[in-house]
Design an enzyme around this catalytic site. Structure first.
Site, short mmCIF file in Angstrom:
data_model
loop_
_atom_site.label_atom_id
_atom_site.label_comp_id
_atom_site.label_asym_id
_atom_site.label_seq_id
_atom_site.Cartn_x
_atom_site.Cartn_y
_atom_site.Cartn_z
N ASP A 78 0.82 -1.22 0.00
CA ASP A 78 0.00 0.00 0.00
C ASP A 78 0.85 1.26 0.00
O ASP A 78 0.46 2.28 -0.59
CB ASP A 78 -0.94 0.00 1.21
CG ASP A 78 -2.16 -0.87 0.97
OD1 ASP A 78 -2.11 -1.72 0.07
OD2 ASP A 78 -3.16 -0.70 1.69
N CYS A 119 1.02 -8.23 5.31
CA CYS A 119 0.61 -6.85 5.07
C CYS A 119 -0.87 -6.72 4.74
O CYS A 119 -1.61 -7.69 4.70
CB CYS A 119 1.51 -6.23 4.01
SG CYS A 119 3.18 -5.92 4.62
N ASP A 120 -1.22 -5.49 4.41
CA ASP A 120 -2.58 -4.97 4.52
C ASP A 120 -3.72 -5.87 4.02
O ASP A 120 -4.58 -6.27 4.78
CB ASP A 120 -2.65 -3.63 3.80
CG ASP A 120 -1.81 -2.58 4.51
OD1 ASP A 120 -0.95 -2.97 5.29
OD2 ASP A 120 -2.03 -1.39 4.29
N CYS A 192 5.19 -2.45 8.50
CA CYS A 192 5.61 -1.15 9.04
C CYS A 192 5.33 -1.05 10.54
O CYS A 192 4.33 -1.55 11.04
CB CYS A 192 4.93 -0.02 8.28
SG CYS A 192 5.45 0.06 6.55
N GLU A 629 -6.58 4.42 -0.10
CA GLU A 629 -6.21 4.97 1.20
C GLU A 629 -5.79 6.42 1.03
O GLU A 629 -5.18 6.79 0.04
CB GLU A 629 -5.06 4.17 1.81
CG GLU A 629 -5.48 2.83 2.35
CD GLU A 629 -4.38 2.14 3.11
OE1 GLU A 629 -3.22 2.59 3.02
OE2 GLU A 629 -4.65 1.14 3.78
N SER A 655 -5.22 4.94 5.68
CA SER A 655 -4.19 4.01 6.12
C SER A 655 -4.27 3.90 7.63
O SER A 655 -4.72 4.81 8.33
CB SER A 655 -2.82 4.54 5.72
OG SER A 655 -1.80 3.92 6.46
#
Length: 738
Positions: A78, A119-120, A192, A629, A655
């Site tokens: 992302d 991840c996302d 992250c 996002e 986000s």
């Protein structure tokens, strides 16, 4: 076994022949077939190391008695897709991932599955597939990134870099300062480091019961994560044996637990979007009203970046997700009887892993320290805590030394405890009747005696001793460095495990003979935790000193959002609240942008001023399409010094790294004729955060007149996005395909 469909009976001889071409033997035909749904992708930092992690899982499944079969899904980063058309593909990728995993599972009749996301959209996509396919499944993620740290000691992360772009545009930082943020914001592989969407979802997996304790918080670059993979491999075989499936675990009450955790730690607003979609796949009626009810009664106990200076690494150091769940348990609000992939109830897991529990185990105490430790690296090493494998893949350096080896992992834990001066964490690694032979001093018997000896060494060292993972005669050891004046260091000792049983050291020895030490090789793997004067009880709070009496996420309703919208109240600053007055009401004129790109240009161009309500529309699931996002716009607003002075409203999403008065998921969205599409520049919006209302200060007759003239925005679409736009629902329904 389920896999008998493809391997039993004379008519399956062709199938067995094909399986044998992949390396399956006759002996394997009687074992469970375990799918490993990996998500290794080179361009995504949270996934770049999963190829190597997958091999550890594969080996562990073999050793546990299963037959592993690994495949990979796609993954969108992302952050890299942010700010351009690539972000339109992020949310749609969730559906593709779910469909791809379902295809592999149903086509090949696996008995169980280990999912390795990070991840996302990969985490929720795999969760949707898991409850859809409903075979025994366990989740084990790639782990969070370590917190970045600039040369002057400032903690930074990806959001710091985005905000630096706005600050540079405004002229408040130099190009060199921007470059410094770029260089230090993302220091390691892993998801992250803040509580953004990836880490939020990985943490929720623990509360939902589909992941083991530590899944969401053990660092990607800690050797501790290898132990987690070993535990997951052993657990999946037990789940298959018990036929314990995702829908047995992810019940209505389990979803409530997950959302209680989410609002207690102010997770990403995207978790609401994904939770609705996952519950739908599980056949569970779940809506945003239920989430709103939970957020009204659960206090905010933990704030993580971007809502505070704490990061996921700190959450683990403070005790991890099960310590937050422990606080909820002590409040009496948690559904503790829900089943989990450990084979125990959630309440039993909390007793074992909550570091504030009297029943907390020695294992959990050791994991708390080791899992939060990254490693000391040479500042001239461009790859930092990572290295290249022989095949060119990126992997955390600790993983390349004795990968998956229980002794090496235990020694990493011992080094982490010693370097953090945590005697309890060190002593916990030894059995009650352990024997420790110390050259020149004699024999130490029992955990207490060994702990006292380690404590004495620490106190006498004046901070000049450090332990590092090494090797001696091709076996893992710890080497001890002594630092002298001027930065000179030398090896003065080494620890060697002679016997390990059930992850406890039964017998070990301490080596000081120079001839032996000369043969010991340091591997550059020194666990290091940079925390200084860390207050665990501030990071994870109790009900009595909670940040707020209600949760860190809220659902607002009103004229603008008849079907609801979402705000991360944990991310709203005290300065913004003060500007709203005692009623916590913000009212201002709309500055309208028809897309994220237009908004970015307008914000950086100075079109937004203090007191405005920034409206970004036509960015919902259908209108985008893809529901981009809004991290770039919100970061630019913060970087321009307006983060405490404006509100932002969108039918898109934010986000997990977004902070501020940012309201997303406005439903119905503009593309389906929602009220947000009727707004005009200068219209005033009234946002009553306390009463969870968002209204348009325009006469109903005027809005009705505008509706008669409203037309949806036309877009020239083709390919996957065109198909997606036709099938997707709005955010209040999870943005799923119908």
């Amino acid at each position: 076994m389920r896999s008998d469909m493809i391997k039993r009976g004379f008519e399956r001889a062709p199938h067995r022949s094909l399986l044998k071409a992949t390396g399956v033997t006759d002996a394997d035909m009687g074992k469970p077939f375990i799918a490993i749904a990996n998500s290794y992708v080179d361009i995504v930092p949270g996934h770049v190391h999963l190829n190597t992690f997958g091999e550890i899982v594969r080996q562990a499944v073999r050793e546990a008695g299963g037959v592993p079969f690994m495949f990979s899904t796609i993954g969108v980063d992302d952050g890299i897709a942010m700010g351009h058309v690539g972000m339109k593909y992020s949310l749609p990728s969730r559906e593709l991932i779910a469909d791809c995993v379902e295809t592999m599972i149903q086509a090949h009749w696996f008995d169980g599955m280990i999912c390795i996301p990070n991840c996302d959209k990969i985490v929720p996509g795999m969760l949707m597939a898991a409850v859809r396919c409903n075979i025994p499944t366990i989740f084990v993620s790639g782990g969070p990134m370590a917190t970045g740290r600039t040369p002057d000691g400032k903690d930074v992360d990806l959001i710091s870099v985005f905000q630096a772009v706005g600050a540079y545009s405004k002229g408040t930082i130099t190009e060199a300062q921007l470059k410094e943020m770029e260089d230090y914001g993302c220091p390691t592989c892993g998801s992250c480091s803040g509580l953004f969407t990836a880490n939020s979802m990985n943490c929720l997996c623990e509360a939902l019961g589909l992941a083991l304790p530590g899944n969401g918080t053990i660092l990607a670059v800690s050797k501790e994560r290898e132990a987690l993979y070993d535990r997951a491999a052993r657990a999946i075989l037990k789940l298959v044996e018990r036929d314990l499936k995702p829908r047995d675990i992810a019940t209505l009450e389990a979803f409530d637990n997950a959302l209680m955790l989410d609002v207690a730690m102010g997770g990403s607003t995207n978790t609401i979007l994904h939770t609705l979609a996952i519950a739908r796949e599980a056949g569970i009626p779940y809506d945003i009203k239920r989430i709103d009810d939970i957020s009204r009664r659960i206090p905010c106990l933990c704030k993580v970046s971007p809502s505070s200076n704490y990061h996921v690494q700190d959450v683990h150091r403070a005790g991890g997700i099960h310590t937050i769940l422990g606080e909820l348990k002590r409040m009496g609000v948690l559904n503790t009887q829900c089943r989990t992939v450990t084979g125990r109830t959630l309440g039993e897991n909390i007793d074992e892993w909550d570091v504030r529990s009297e029943k907390c185990t020695a294992w959990a105490k050791a994991v708390r320290v080791a899992g939060a430790s990254a490693l000391v690296v040479d500042p001239n090493d461009k790859l930092g805590p990572a290295a290249r494998t022989a095949s060119g893949n990126l992997a955390p350096k600790p993983m390349l030394a004795f990968p998956g080896d229980p002794v090496a992992i235990t020694l990493w834990r011992l080094a982490a405890g010693f370097n953090a001066a945590d005697v309890e964490a060190q002593a916990a690694l030894f059995s009650a009747k352990a024997r420790f032979d110390v050259e020149g001093e004699g024999r130490l018997d029992g955990r207490e005696a060994i702990g006292a000896w380690l404590d004495k060494m620490l106190k006498e060292s004046n901070g000049r001793l450090r332990l590092e993972l090494g090797s001696l005669r091709e076996q893992p050891v710890l080497v001890q460095w002594k630092y002298e004046a001027g930065g000179v260091k030398r090896i003065v000792g080494a620890a060697q495990v002679r016997r390990l049983k059930n992850w406890e050291i039964v017998r070990a020895r301490w080596i000081t003979k120079p001839a032996v030490l000369a043969r010991a090789k340091a591997l550059g793997l020194m666990p290091y935790d940079p925390a200084f004067r860390f207050d665990a009880r501030d990071c994870i709070r109790t009900k009595e000193n909670a940040y707020t009496p209600d949760g860190g996420l809220s659902i607002l309703y009103g004229q603008l959002a008849p079907e609801g919208c979402v705000v991360k109240t944990a991310g709203i600053s005290d300065a913004f609240k003060a500007s709203c007055g005692p009623g916590f009401v913000f009212e201002g004129p709309c500055v309208i942008f028809e897309s994220q790109d237009e908004a970015c240009e307008g914000i950086l161009g100075g079109k937004v001023k203090a007191g405005d309500v920034v409206v970004i529309r036509n960015e919902g699931p259908k209108g985008g399409p893809g529901m981009q996002e809004m991290l770039s716009p919100t970061s630019y607003i913060a970087g321009m010094g307006l983060g405490d002075k404006v509100a932002l409203v969108t039918d898109g999403r934010f986000s997990g790294g977004t902070a501020g008065a940012c309201i997303g998921h406005v439903s119905p969205e503009a593309a389906e004729g929602g009220p947000i599409g009727l707004l005009k520049a200068g219209d005033r919006l009234r946002i009553d955060f306390s009463n969870r209302k968002i209204d348009i200060q325009v006469a109903p007759e005027e809005l009705a007149r505008r509706r008669q003239n409203w037309q949806p925005r036309k877009q020239d679409l083709s390919g996957w996005l065109a198909r997606y736009q036709k099938l997707v629902t709005n955010a209040s329904q999870g943005g799923v395909l119908t």
